[in-house]
Enzyme design. Structure first.
Site, short mmCIF file in Angstrom:
data_model
loop_
_atom_site.label_atom_id
_atom_site.label_comp_id
_atom_site.label_asym_id
_atom_site.label_seq_id
_atom_site.Cartn_x
_atom_site.Cartn_y
_atom_site.Cartn_z
N CYS A 228 0.79 -1.00 0.12
CA CYS A 228 0.06 -0.03 -0.06
C CYS A 228 0.94 1.31 0.06
CB CYS A 228 -1.09 -0.04 1.13
SG CYS A 228 -2.10 -1.24 1.19
N HIS B 43 -3.24 7.36 2.74
CA HIS B 43 -3.78 5.97 2.14
C HIS B 43 -5.00 5.86 2.77
CE1 HIS B 43 -3.96 1.77 1.20
NE2 HIS B 43 -3.78 1.41 2.38
N ASN C 52 -10.15 0.27 -0.20
CA ASN C 52 -8.79 0.36 -0.22
C ASN C 52 -8.60 -0.49 -1.35
OD1 ASN C 52 -5.92 -0.10 0.16
ND2 ASN C 52 -6.04 -1.28 2.22
#
Length: 340
Positions: free
Chosen positions: A116, A257, A287
């Site tokens: 990520c 994020h 996500n």
């Protein structure tokens, strides 16, 4: 000749048409909208459902939009760096597939596996390459088809992830005021037991056993990951702000994020910023791993102005984490391009 700076000169993005909302998800697994929204803040996510299409499809859509919006000559692109955890194949690189489909004849390309944090790390790498003077134009892509490794019988993880891609063009500039300024990037290596895919790599290659025992899906110990993410992202943002003279009075935007709304709120609280100065799209995309930060830029491009002080931050499997500081270089309100 002044110091070479790396500036972002354009953003392109792509998300699939199919929307998997919480109501439909609740018919697949034991969950509900209230449970998901309360814990992570996700209402829906985009899923690439077409058979035979992978991460490279979304990435090339994003790159083509970027090229069309900026008007850059593809022959002048020096490199394409693609960050993903869901490569089309073990080899060749997904970046090489995108490069070939888009027709970047004078560029090299490679994949960057940073989970990520991949886009954050790739952007830093691109900035360093630009600042070296050897390269003038680099495309950085964050793209992930997270649905390809989500277990839709696991109520703890299946609501979290979606598919998407976004790309930025990073160019050399002698702009004294704007551009990529600083970064703090770290990997502590403690994350393996808490967030991983058990099978599919060289330690545990695919087999009938691994497939039968559903070992090719995301495994996450949510509480541990949440705790590390809150601490790391908050500390990293505070550090990057302190060493660059930034505070609540001169930070324009924070782009975190998009993993969990509670993590995002914790980062904003640490910086004493109102949520109005935090770019958030987790409710609609979930996500998307390496794609979350560039997708947030893409969604909010029209709000960006030259001189905006922006902090990017991320956390991912590994554990990898960090924060970067850049000063925006162009007026996003003047950019006209279709969103899909």
């Amino acid at each position: 000749m002044g110091k070479i700076k790396a500036i972002i000169t354009g953003v392109g993005g792509y998300v699939p048409d199919y929307i998997l909302n919480n109501e439909e998800l609740a018919r697949m697994v034991d969950t509900n909208d209230e449970w998901i929204m309360t814990r992570v803040g996700i209402k829906e996510r985009r899923i690439l459902t077409e058979e035979g299409l992978g991460t490279s499809y979304m990435a090339r859509k994003a790159v083509k939009m970027l090229i069309n919006k900026t008007g850059v000559n593809p022959d002048t692109i020096d490199a394409l760096i693609l960050s993903t955890s869901t490569a089309d194949y073990q080899f060749p690189s997904t970046a090489s597939i995108v490069l070939g489909k888009v027709g970047l004849k004078n560029a090299f390309a490679y994949d960057y596996w940073g989970a990520c944090c991949g886009f954050l790390y790739s952007l830093d790498t691109a900035a360093c390459l630009i600042e070296s003077g050897r390269y003038k134009k680099i495309i950085v892509v964050g793209a992930d088809k997270m649905s390809s490794m989500v277990d839709y019988t696991d109520r703890a993880t299946c609501p979290l992830f979606g598919d998407g891609a976004a790309a930025v063009l990073v160019e050399a500039s002698e702009d004294d005021e704007n551009g990529y300024i600083d970064s703090y990037l770290r990997t502590d290596g403690k994350g393996l037991p808490f967030l991983h895919m058990k099978a599919g790599g060289s330690v545990c290659p695919p087999s009938h056993f691994t497939v039968d025992h559903r070992l090719h899906f995301i495994y996450q110990e949510g509480r541990t990951v949440f705790r590390y993410a809150v601490t790391s992202m908050s500390d990293d943002c505070a550090l990057i702000a302190e060493r660059n003279g930034l505070d609540k009075n001169n930070i324009t935007w924070v782009i975190p994020h998009q993993a969990n709304m509670r993590i995002i709120e914790a980062v904003a609280k640490r910086l004493e910023l109102p949520m109005e100065q935090v770019m958030v799209n987790i409710e609609h995309y979930g996500n998307t791993s390496a794609a979350t930060i560039p997708l947030a830029l893409w969604d909010n491009e029209s709000r960006l102005r030259p001189g905006d002080n922006i902090i990017l931050t991320a956390f991912g499997a590994g554990f990898v984490h960090g924060a970067s500081y850049l000063r925006w270089a162009y007026d996003g309100s003047t950019v006209n391009a279709p969103k899909k």
